[in-house]
Every structure is written in C-alpha cells, then in structure tokens.
Design an enzyme around this catalytic site. Structure first.
Site, PDB file in Angstrom:
ATOM      1  N   GLN A  47       0.866  -1.142   0.104  1.00  0.00           N
ATOM      2  CA  GLN A  47      -0.090   0.025  -0.127  1.00  0.00           C
ATOM      3  C   GLN A  47       0.848   1.215  -0.057  1.00  0.00           C
ATOM      4  O   GLN A  47       1.779   1.158   0.728  1.00  0.00           O
ATOM      5  CB  GLN A  47      -0.948  -0.028   1.246  1.00  0.00           C
ATOM      6  CG  GLN A  47      -1.825   1.399   1.492  1.00  0.00           C
ATOM      7  CD  GLN A  47      -2.708   0.939   2.463  1.00  0.00           C
ATOM      8  OE1 GLN A  47      -3.557   0.252   2.789  1.00  0.00           O
ATOM      9  NE2 GLN A  47      -3.007   2.218   3.296  1.00  0.00           N
ATOM     10  N   ASP A  48       0.572   2.221  -0.661  1.00  0.00           N
ATOM     11  CA  ASP A  48       1.263   3.422  -1.128  1.00  0.00           C
ATOM     12  C   ASP A  48       0.270   4.493  -0.479  1.00  0.00           C
ATOM     13  O   ASP A  48      -0.883   4.616  -0.873  1.00  0.00           O
ATOM     14  CB  ASP A  48       1.552   3.806  -2.282  1.00  0.00           C
ATOM     15  CG  ASP A  48       2.793   3.300  -2.842  1.00  0.00           C
ATOM     16  OD1 ASP A  48       3.357   3.391  -3.917  1.00  0.00           O
ATOM     17  OD2 ASP A  48       3.575   2.430  -2.224  1.00  0.00           O
ATOM     18  N   ASN A  49       0.992   5.415   0.479  1.00  0.00           N
ATOM     19  CA  ASN A  49       0.123   6.478   0.972  1.00  0.00           C
ATOM     20  C   ASN A  49       0.637   7.860   0.774  1.00  0.00           C
ATOM     21  O   ASN A  49       1.717   7.851   0.368  1.00  0.00           O
ATOM     22  CB  ASN A  49       0.045   6.433   2.541  1.00  0.00           C
ATOM     23  CG  ASN A  49      -0.728   5.085   2.934  1.00  0.00           C
ATOM     24  OD1 ASN A  49      -1.473   4.568   2.327  1.00  0.00           O
ATOM     25  ND2 ASN A  49      -0.231   4.453   4.347  1.00  0.00           N
ATOM     26  N   ARG A  59       1.768  14.536  12.803  1.00  0.00           N
ATOM     27  CA  ARG A  59       1.006  13.327  12.681  1.00  0.00           C
ATOM     28  C   ARG A  59       1.735  12.100  13.622  1.00  0.00           C
ATOM     29  O   ARG A  59       3.111  11.854  13.216  1.00  0.00           O
ATOM     30  CB  ARG A  59       0.819  12.913  11.103  1.00  0.00           C
ATOM     31  CG  ARG A  59       0.240  13.951  10.246  1.00  0.00           C
ATOM     32  CD  ARG A  59       0.169  13.678   8.987  1.00  0.00           C
ATOM     33  NE  ARG A  59      -0.698  14.655   8.184  1.00  0.00           N
ATOM     34  CZ  ARG A  59      -1.648  14.452   7.721  1.00  0.00           C
ATOM     35  NH1 ARG A  59      -2.581  13.490   7.791  1.00  0.00           N
ATOM     36  NH2 ARG A  59      -2.484  15.338   6.795  1.00  0.00           N
ATOM     37  N   HIS A  62       2.219   6.980  15.734  1.00  0.00           N
ATOM     38  CA  HIS A  62       1.217   5.772  15.323  1.00  0.00           C
ATOM     39  C   HIS A  62       1.922   4.469  15.002  1.00  0.00           C
ATOM     40  O   HIS A  62       2.928   4.461  14.524  1.00  0.00           O
ATOM     41  CB  HIS A  62       0.367   6.386  14.299  1.00  0.00           C
ATOM     42  CG  HIS A  62      -0.456   7.580  14.191  1.00  0.00           C
ATOM     43  ND1 HIS A  62      -0.588   8.309  13.013  1.00  0.00           N
ATOM     44  CD2 HIS A  62      -0.825   8.186  15.452  1.00  0.00           C
ATOM     45  CE1 HIS A  62      -1.250   9.326  13.491  1.00  0.00           C
ATOM     46  NE2 HIS A  62      -1.243   9.178  14.883  1.00  0.00           N
ATOM     47  N   LYS A  72       7.288   0.672   7.231  1.00  0.00           N
ATOM     48  CA  LYS A  72       6.967   1.748   6.083  1.00  0.00           C
ATOM     49  C   LYS A  72       8.230   2.231   5.533  1.00  0.00           C
ATOM     50  O   LYS A  72       9.320   2.063   6.327  1.00  0.00           O
ATOM     51  CB  LYS A  72       6.114   2.567   6.896  1.00  0.00           C
ATOM     52  CG  LYS A  72       4.883   2.489   7.704  1.00  0.00           C
ATOM     53  CD  LYS A  72       4.411   3.448   8.661  1.00  0.00           C
ATOM     54  CE  LYS A  72       3.306   2.864   9.233  1.00  0.00           C
ATOM     55  NZ  LYS A  72       2.921   3.709  10.705  1.00  0.00           N
ATOM     56  N   HIS A 119       5.604   5.629  14.672  1.00  0.00           N
ATOM     57  CA  HIS A 119       6.283   6.571  13.728  1.00  0.00           C
ATOM     58  C   HIS A 119       5.267   7.866  13.588  1.00  0.00           C
ATOM     59  O   HIS A 119       3.942   7.772  13.790  1.00  0.00           O
ATOM     60  CB  HIS A 119       6.230   5.745  12.309  1.00  0.00           C
ATOM     61  CG  HIS A 119       6.367   6.877  11.077  1.00  0.00           C
ATOM     62  ND1 HIS A 119       5.599   7.349  10.193  1.00  0.00           N
ATOM     63  CD2 HIS A 119       7.714   7.416  10.845  1.00  0.00           C
ATOM     64  CE1 HIS A 119       6.204   8.253   9.332  1.00  0.00           C
ATOM     65  NE2 HIS A 119       7.464   8.335   9.782  1.00  0.00           N
ATOM     66  N   TYR A 132       4.551   7.281   1.545  1.00  0.00           N
ATOM     67  CA  TYR A 132       4.874   6.233   1.864  1.00  0.00           C
ATOM     68  C   TYR A 132       4.497   5.044   1.826  1.00  0.00           C
ATOM     69  O   TYR A 132       3.399   4.578   1.296  1.00  0.00           O
ATOM     70  CB  TYR A 132       5.253   6.156   3.715  1.00  0.00           C
ATOM     71  CG  TYR A 132       3.854   6.556   4.277  1.00  0.00           C
ATOM     72  CD1 TYR A 132       3.310   7.858   4.284  1.00  0.00           C
ATOM     73  CD2 TYR A 132       3.331   5.666   5.051  1.00  0.00           C
ATOM     74  CE1 TYR A 132       2.227   8.027   4.991  1.00  0.00           C
ATOM     75  CE2 TYR A 132       2.051   5.801   5.826  1.00  0.00           C
ATOM     76  CZ  TYR A 132       1.499   7.196   5.659  1.00  0.00           C
ATOM     77  OH  TYR A 132       0.345   7.497   6.372  1.00  0.00           O
ATOM     78  N   ASP A 170      -5.001  12.363  17.987  1.00  0.00           N
ATOM     79  CA  ASP A 170      -3.679  12.290  18.264  1.00  0.00           C
ATOM     80  C   ASP A 170      -3.374  12.936  19.745  1.00  0.00           C
ATOM     81  O   ASP A 170      -2.572  12.498  20.580  1.00  0.00           O
ATOM     82  CB  ASP A 170      -2.599  12.649  17.216  1.00  0.00           C
ATOM     83  CG  ASP A 170      -2.577  11.965  16.028  1.00  0.00           C
ATOM     84  OD1 ASP A 170      -1.942  12.571  15.203  1.00  0.00           O
ATOM     85  OD2 ASP A 170      -3.078  10.647  16.129  1.00  0.00           O
TER      86      ASP A 170
HETATM   87  C1  LIG Z   1      -3.524   5.811   7.698  1.00  0.00           C
HETATM   88  C2  LIG Z   1      -4.675   5.700   6.923  1.00  0.00           C
HETATM   89  C3  LIG Z   1      -5.752   6.611   7.157  1.00  0.00           C
HETATM   90  N1  LIG Z   1      -6.886   6.456   6.475  1.00  0.00           N
HETATM   91  C4  LIG Z   1      -7.767   7.093   6.679  1.00  0.00           C
HETATM   92  C5  LIG Z   1      -8.495   7.370   7.965  1.00  0.00           C
HETATM   93  C6  LIG Z   1      -8.871   8.578   8.210  1.00  0.00           C
HETATM   94  O1  LIG Z   1     -10.349   8.722   7.883  1.00  0.00           O
HETATM   95  C7  LIG Z   1      -7.822   9.429   7.316  1.00  0.00           C
HETATM   96  C8  LIG Z   1      -7.061  10.261   7.998  1.00  0.00           C
HETATM   97  O2  LIG Z   1      -6.186   9.065   8.761  1.00  0.00           O
HETATM   98  P1  LIG Z   1      -5.089   9.774  10.006  1.00  0.00           P
HETATM   99  O3  LIG Z   1      -5.675  10.897  11.013  1.00  0.00           O
HETATM  100  O4  LIG Z   1      -4.992   8.602  10.946  1.00  0.00           O
HETATM  101  O5  LIG Z   1      -3.893   9.927   9.143  1.00  0.00           O
HETATM  102  P2  LIG Z   1      -2.390  10.068   9.778  1.00  0.00           P
HETATM  103  O6  LIG Z   1      -2.416  11.093  10.760  1.00  0.00           O
HETATM  104  O7  LIG Z   1      -1.693  10.926   8.543  1.00  0.00           O
HETATM  105  O8  LIG Z   1      -1.879   8.903  10.094  1.00  0.00           O
HETATM  106  C9  LIG Z   1      -0.759   8.211   9.701  1.00  0.00           C
HETATM  107  O9  LIG Z   1       0.345   8.934  10.282  1.00  0.00           O
HETATM  108  C10 LIG Z   1       1.434   8.460  10.755  1.00  0.00           C
HETATM  109  C11 LIG Z   1       2.461   9.314  10.485  1.00  0.00           C
HETATM  110  C12 LIG Z   1       1.733   7.116  10.203  1.00  0.00           C
HETATM  111  O10 LIG Z   1       3.035   6.509  10.189  1.00  0.00           O
HETATM  112  C13 LIG Z   1       0.841   6.251   9.957  1.00  0.00           C
HETATM  113  O11 LIG Z   1       0.701   5.737   8.506  1.00  0.00           O
HETATM  114  C14 LIG Z   1      -0.747   6.863   9.981  1.00  0.00           C
HETATM  115  O12 LIG Z   1      -1.378   6.381  11.135  1.00  0.00           O
HETATM  116  O13 LIG Z   1      -7.221   8.466   6.324  1.00  0.00           O
HETATM  117  C15 LIG Z   1      -6.950   5.471   5.463  1.00  0.00           C
HETATM  118  O14 LIG Z   1      -8.015   5.387   4.734  1.00  0.00           O
HETATM  119  N2  LIG Z   1      -5.950   4.567   5.286  1.00  0.00           N
HETATM  120  C16 LIG Z   1      -4.664   4.656   6.016  1.00  0.00           C
HETATM  121  O15 LIG Z   1      -3.882   3.849   5.653  1.00  0.00           O
END
Ligand SMILES: Cc1cn([C@H]2C[C@H](O)[C@@H](COP(=O)(O)OP(=O)(O)O[C@H]3O[C@H](C)C(=O)[C@H](O)[C@H]3O)O2)c(=O)[nH]c1=O
Length: 181
Positions: A47-49, A59, A62, A72, A119, A132, A170
């Site tokens: 999976q790519d994000n 952020r 997590h 990752k 992370h 990532y 968070d």
């Molecule tokens: C991580 C992720 C999130 N989502 C959805 C869930 C929420 O509706 C929305 C935002 O998610 P979140 O607020 O958890 O996003 P980050 O705060 O950037 O989370 C990431 O932040 C740190 C840096 C990390 O290393 C992780 O990959 C990940 O936890 O995207 C998805 O649909 N798929 C995903 O793989």
C-alpha cells in the site's frame, strides 16, 4: 542507492543515487531487488500513502498492533519534515529509543521504519507532501500510538508547542507508561 545504519536495529536511512543533467534529475525512488539486498530481507509493500500537511502539522506517533503491524518506507516529495521512529519492540536493546531525521524533497532521503515501531513526523516547511509504502493494510481497529510529548521519549519536535497542529485523535494518544503498565 546508499544505505545508512541508524542507532536502532533494522531501521535504515536510504540515500538514492541522483542522475542530474541539463534537463533536471532522475532517480529510482524504489527498487525492490536493490532495497531487499541492502536490508538483507524480503519486504512486500502492498500500500502506498500520501499526506499533504501545513507547517506545524504533527502526525503520530502511530502504529498498528498485532497481525496488522506495518513496516513503512517513508519519504518527502515536497517540503521538509522531521521524521521520528520509536523502537517499541520490548525485546530490543534499543527499546523506547528513537531516531529523528530530516526528510525533504531536497535531500531525497528515505527512512525504513520496521514493524514494531511507532512513527510520526512534524512539518517544518510551509507545506509538505509525505509519501510512504506500507507492508500491511490499514486496519482501523488495530490502530494505536503514543502521545507526541511523552516524557519517557522526550522527543524534540523542533517547533514551538503553539505552532503544532495536532488531530483530536492524536491529542489523546496514551503515554508509554499507560501502554506498558
Ligand atoms: C493511515 C490511513 C488512514 N486512512 C484514513 C483514516 C482517516 O479517515 C484518514 C486520516 O487518517 P489519520 O488521521 O490516521 O492520518 P495520519 O494521522 O496521517 O496517520 C498516519 O500517520 C502516521 C505518520 C503514520 O505513520 C501512519 O501511517 C498513519 O497513522 O485517512 C486510510 O483510509 N488509510 C490509511 O492507511
């Protein structure tokens, strides 16, 4: 591609070989065979994000628990972030130690964060695009983390607290003491 060992076992920094000419530059941002040869094991990224953030966005920290734990490979394609990985492997000699490394579109560095790590990152430029690869799917029910200002980790996020932009989720992450009581 150069690999740089860090103070945390299995956590590596990668410095890609950049090919520049009068048009601009080219580099291989990921090459499975070279990557696995350098780290000495197979990793199956599935999976790519991508995340876009404004300055001060923090952020993390997590991780996903159990069978949904993720390794990752992270990089920045616009701007500059301070990227942090925390060793949460209880049997590791560097348990609870962390690495903080500046990743930017300019330095093109990448960090490999193994499974068993927390992370997170903070954006130091006006904006940043964070890209990532993950070796496991997103599983909301297995999400966990550590609060960014945990006293046992004592991470220096570089910016002033009043510049931080942190999600409500968070802001209520547990401390190390709560997670490992
Ligand atoms: C991580 C992720 C999130 N989502 C959805 C869930 C929420 O509706 C929305 C935002 O998610 P979140 O607020 O958890 O996003 P980050 O705060 O950037 O989370 C990431 O932040 C740190 C840096 C990390 O290393 C992780 O990959 C990940 O936890 O995207 C998805 O649909 N798929 C995903 O793989």
């Amino acid at each position: 591609m150069q690999i740089v060992k860090t103070n945390l076992k299995d956590c590596f920094i990668f410095e890609p070989t950049i090919f520049g000419d009068n048009r601009g530059y080219f580099f291989e941002s990921y090459n499975k065979a070279k990557f696995e040869s350098l780290i000495g094991k197979s990793v199956n990224f599935i999976q790519d994000n991508e995340a876009f953030s404004n300055k001060g966005a923090l952020r993390g920290l997590h991780f996903q628990q159990g069978e949904f734990a993720q390794a990752k490979l992270v990089r920045v394609t616009q701007g500059l972030v301070l990227d942090v990985a925390v060793d949460l492997r209880p049997d590791s000699e560097t348990f609870l130690q962390h690495i903080a490394v500046e990743l930017s579109a300019d330095n093109k560095k990448q960090l490999f964060v193994p499974r068993g790590f927390a992370h997170g990152y903070i954006v130091l430029s006006d904006t940043a695009v964070f890209n990532y690869k993950c070796d496991n799917i997103y599983n909301k029910d297995s999400e966990s983390g550590v609060i960014y200002n945990d006293k046992d980790l004592n991470i220096n996020w570089k910016l002033k607290q009043d510049e931080f932009i942190i999600s409500e989720k968070d802001k209520i992450l547990p401390t190390i003491k709560t997670l490992y009581k």
